[in-house]
Structures are given as C-alpha cells and as structure tokens.
Design an enzyme around this catalytic site. Structure first.
Site, short mmCIF file in Angstrom:
data_model
loop_
_atom_site.label_atom_id
_atom_site.label_comp_id
_atom_site.label_asym_id
_atom_site.label_seq_id
_atom_site.Cartn_x
_atom_site.Cartn_y
_atom_site.Cartn_z
N ARG A 113 -7.45 8.31 1.66
CA ARG A 113 -6.05 7.90 1.88
C ARG A 113 -5.90 7.40 3.32
O ARG A 113 -5.23 6.42 3.60
CB ARG A 113 -5.06 9.05 1.59
CG ARG A 113 -3.65 8.68 2.03
CD ARG A 113 -2.53 9.59 1.48
NE ARG A 113 -2.89 10.95 1.21
CZ ARG A 113 -3.06 11.90 2.15
NH1 ARG A 113 -2.87 11.63 3.42
NH2 ARG A 113 -3.41 13.12 1.80
N TYR A 136 13.93 -11.08 -1.96
CA TYR A 136 13.33 -10.56 -3.19
C TYR A 136 14.22 -9.45 -3.79
O TYR A 136 14.67 -8.56 -3.06
CB TYR A 136 11.94 -10.02 -2.85
CG TYR A 136 11.22 -9.39 -4.01
CD1 TYR A 136 10.79 -10.17 -5.09
CD2 TYR A 136 10.95 -8.03 -4.05
CE1 TYR A 136 10.13 -9.60 -6.16
CE2 TYR A 136 10.29 -7.45 -5.11
CZ TYR A 136 9.88 -8.24 -6.16
OH TYR A 136 9.23 -7.67 -7.21
N ASP A 173 8.83 -11.52 5.53
CA ASP A 173 8.06 -11.42 4.28
C ASP A 173 7.49 -12.82 4.03
O ASP A 173 8.22 -13.76 3.73
CB ASP A 173 9.00 -10.98 3.15
CG ASP A 173 8.29 -10.84 1.81
OD1 ASP A 173 7.26 -11.51 1.60
OD2 ASP A 173 8.78 -10.08 0.95
N LYS A 207 0.48 -11.68 -5.12
CA LYS A 207 0.77 -13.09 -5.35
C LYS A 207 -0.39 -13.97 -4.87
O LYS A 207 -1.47 -13.85 -5.37
CB LYS A 207 2.11 -13.44 -4.69
CG LYS A 207 3.20 -12.36 -4.89
CD LYS A 207 3.64 -12.20 -6.34
CE LYS A 207 4.49 -10.96 -6.60
NZ LYS A 207 5.67 -10.79 -5.76
C1 LIG Z 1 6.58 -9.73 -5.44
C2 LIG Z 1 7.27 -9.73 -4.14
C3 LIG Z 1 7.47 -8.54 -3.42
C4 LIG Z 1 7.10 -7.19 -3.98
O1 LIG Z 1 5.73 -7.03 -4.13
P1 LIG Z 1 5.05 -6.12 -5.26
O2 LIG Z 1 3.61 -6.38 -5.04
O3 LIG Z 1 5.57 -6.58 -6.58
O4 LIG Z 1 5.46 -4.71 -4.99
C5 LIG Z 1 8.08 -8.63 -2.18
N1 LIG Z 1 8.47 -9.83 -1.66
C6 LIG Z 1 8.29 -10.98 -2.33
C7 LIG Z 1 8.75 -12.25 -1.71
C8 LIG Z 1 7.70 -10.97 -3.58
O5 LIG Z 1 7.55 -12.12 -4.26
#
Ligand SMILES: *Cc1c(COP(=O)(O)O)cnc(C)c1O
Length: 379
Positions: free
Chosen positions: A47, A99, A171, A196
């Site tokens: 961890r 998001y 982000d 993504k």
């Molecule tokens: C998908 C997404 C998240 C969240 O990520 P997860 O891997 O689904 O927890 C946060 N910000 C953006 C812009 C996203 O597209």
C-alpha cells in the site's frame, strides 16, 4: 530534457537490474523481506510502495513535466486524496463545468467534512477572484471542460491563485499530457483519471496526481498511504503500457476528431458543435495557445430534441453507447442521463448541458468508417 515520446517510454522504466527484463515486471507482492529490523530496500508494504507502481509514478511525473507522481485506484480516488489537503472550515472554488463525479464528491461527501465549495463561471475568470473568501484554500478546474469543451486559461488562473496563496488544481484528463501540461502554465497539482487516455484501452480504472511542489508532494504521499486508495500492480502495469503509446494514439484521436467535427459542423441535422480545434469555437485561439493540440472529444446538439437523440444513438453501430472516454474505440454518451445524471436537472440546464447534447469520444478506427456510421445515424 528528452522529448515527450521518449520520456513516455523511458522515464522510470530502465531494464530490471536483476534479470535485464526490458519491461518493468508486475510485482505481485503485498510485502517485502527486511534484512534486519529497520533495514530494507525501500519497500516495506505494497500500500505504501510497490516497484511497478513506482515506475508508473515516475512516468506520470515525466509526461506532465512534473517532479513527483502518485498513482491511485481511480480518478475519484486521486481527487479524494487531493481534497484531503483541506480541513473543516476551508473553502474550495470550483469551475462550474466539471466532471459529474467530482461535483458529487464535493456536494455529498466533502461538504459533510465541513468543507464548502463555491462555483465560479469558467466563462468569466474574474468570477473566480470575486469568489475568494478568507477561508478559500484551493481552486479546482478542468480544461477542456466536460462536456461543453470550454477552454479555461490556466495561466491567468494560476496568477490569481498565486496572488491569493491558493493551490490551483487542474484535472487534465480530457486533454492528456500529450496535448496540455498545466504545470508548465503555473498550476500546482495535476489530476488524472488514467482510466481514460493514459490507460487508453478501456480495460482498467485508475488515477494519477502530479506536482513539482515538494511540500505538497510529501503531504499527498502521506495521504495516499493513509487513505489507501492505491492501484494494483497489474493495473499499474497496464497504465504504464498505455503511456508508452500515448503520443501516437493522441495524434490519431485528434486527426479523426477534427475530420468528424468538420463533417458534423456542416450537417443539417446538427444544431451546434463543440470542438476546440474548429476556428468557429469561441476559444479556438486560447486553445491553440495553451494546448499542443485539441484532443479527441466532440460534443454536439442535435436538432429535434431528445427524440432525435434517442434515434441517433440507437442507429449508431461503431460508436458504443457507454460512459467513459479515451479508449481506442469510439464511444457516444448522453451526458444528461449518464455522466452528468447526478447533477439536479435545473442546475444541469443552468450549466448549458441541454437535453439534446451528445458527447463523442472519437477512437482511432478508420475515419471514413466513423464518418459513415455518423452519417447513417443522422440519416
Ligand atoms: C472519468 C473522469 C474522472 C473520474 O475518474 P475515474 O477513473 O472514473 O474515477 C475525473 N475527471 C474526469 C474529467 C473524468 O473524465
């Protein structure tokens, strides 16, 4: 410093010192033998640290032009860990086009910890400065925004953040570090859903955080271990593998997205199109200035409202109806009921996410096939 493509393949990924293995092994171990009490090789418990994860963390830092990377079990886990920097009574200013899961976390989890979020309009950056209160500690934005693909000027916001001693978090999931590197523009922390583009193959859930600020890194590293939302060695390996081809995939995503955006812009059934790479996009020049490319996401509004949306989605064959984005396969999403379903309708409409809005994650299939699929579905 080496160029992006080279960093993505080499940083943190030297051949294994014991066997010469060219690929970083998947270290499936929870613990590590210690030579004597208090004496170990840098790893005590997985961890806290795992060599496959360390390789990923170094690669994440390198591709974001940052000093320190941290990997997480999901993008939301990365977000939660960053928000742990705050304490009860603190205030966050967030962009109003974020998001849905981040909004849910802010409103239904973090709020219960005594941390309030104020939303500022990304259409008017002075609204961020006006929203600053004595207890404001952090600004949270996404750019391009989700799902309206607005571009937020990171440099201007970083100047505002610096003037008021606030942490600016970006982000960077939508652009990916191949097309945008917020730390170079003055941001303090970059957050990713590696689910993504970085993973890139729709086969894992993961998250990442990068910073060049040593003090923030030490705190975040503490919270990473204390909260414990870390990725498995196998997931770490898969994201690391994805990063190696990020540059070539992003070039194809963008090429296809631009081609389809141009096609959709001129289609009689399309009311409005959102793609930062089109000169008709309101912030085309800002996008050109702050990004190295425009990415693979397109949003569009169809003529004919929800009935038209339902028919369009049902007729698509190559674009799968699914949440998520950034994989090699093309996806279509209906934000009002899917990614942004957790935002109350009134609030959602106020933010411009209409009932005829569709979001496309353009994959790297052949662009002619994708165009034909859209044409048939619009037909
Ligand atoms: C998908 C997404 C998240 C969240 O990520 P997860 O891997 O689904 O927890 C946060 N910000 C953006 C812009 C996203 O597209």
């Amino acid at each position: 410093m080496m160029e992006f493509e080279t960093r993505a393949i080499h940083e943190g990924q030297a051949p294994d010192s014991v066997t010469g293995s060219v690929i970083v092994p998947i270290y499936m171990t929870s613990t590590y033998e210690q030579e004597a009490i208090g004496q170990h090789k840098g790893y005590e418990y997985s961890r806290t640290g795992n060599p496959t994860r360390t390789a990923l963390e170094k690669a994440l830092a390198a591709i974001e032009s940052g000093k320190y990377g941290l990997a997480f079990a999901s993008g939301v886990a990365a977000t939660t860990t960053v928000l742990s920097l705050l304490k009860s009574g603190d205030n966050i200013i967030a962009g109003d086009d974020i998001y849905g899961g981040t909004y849910r976390l802010l409103e239904r989890v973090v709020k219960n910890w005594g941390i309030e979020t104020t939303y500022a309009s990304v259409d008017d950056l002075t609204s961020f400065e006006k929203a600053i209160q004595p207890n404001t500690k952090l600004i949270w934005i996404e750019t391009p925004t989700n799902p309206l693909l607005k571009i937020v000027d990171i440099k201007i916001l970083s100047e505002i953040a610096r003037r008021h001693n606030l942490i600016l978090v970006v982000d960077n999931t939508f652009a990916s570090p191949y097309f945008q590197r917020p730390l170079e523009l003055g941001a303090d922390i970059v957050v990713h859903s590696t689910t993504k583009y970085l993973g890139g193959h729709s086969d894992i859930i993961g998250g990442g955080v990068v910073t060049s600020n040593e003090e923030l890194y030490q705190q975040l590293k503490f919270y990473q271990n204390a909260i414990g939302a870390v990725p498995s060695p196998l997931d770490s390996y898969l994201v690391l593998r994805g990063i190696k081809t990020l540059a070539v995939r992003m070039r194809e995503h963008e090429k296809n997205a631009l081609f389809l955006a141009q096609f959709l812009e001129n289609h009689p059934k399309v009311d409005r199109i959102y793609y930062p790479g089109l000169p008709s996009h309101a912030q085309y020049h800002l996008a050109k200035q702050q990004m190295y490319g425009f990415g693979g996401m397109i949003s569009l509004e169809l003529k004919g409202g929800f009935a038209a949306v339902e028919e369009f989605v049902a007729r698509l064959k190559l674009f799968f109806l699914a949440e998520s984005l950034g994989g090699v396969e093309s996806l279509v999403c209906y934000p009002a009921k899917m990614t942004h379903g957790s935002i109350p309708e009134e609030e959602r409409l106020r933010r411009g996410i209409k009932n005829n809005l569709i979001r496309l994650s353009v994959g790297i299939e052949n662009q002619k096939d994708l165009q034909e699929d859209l044409e048939n579905a619009l037909g």
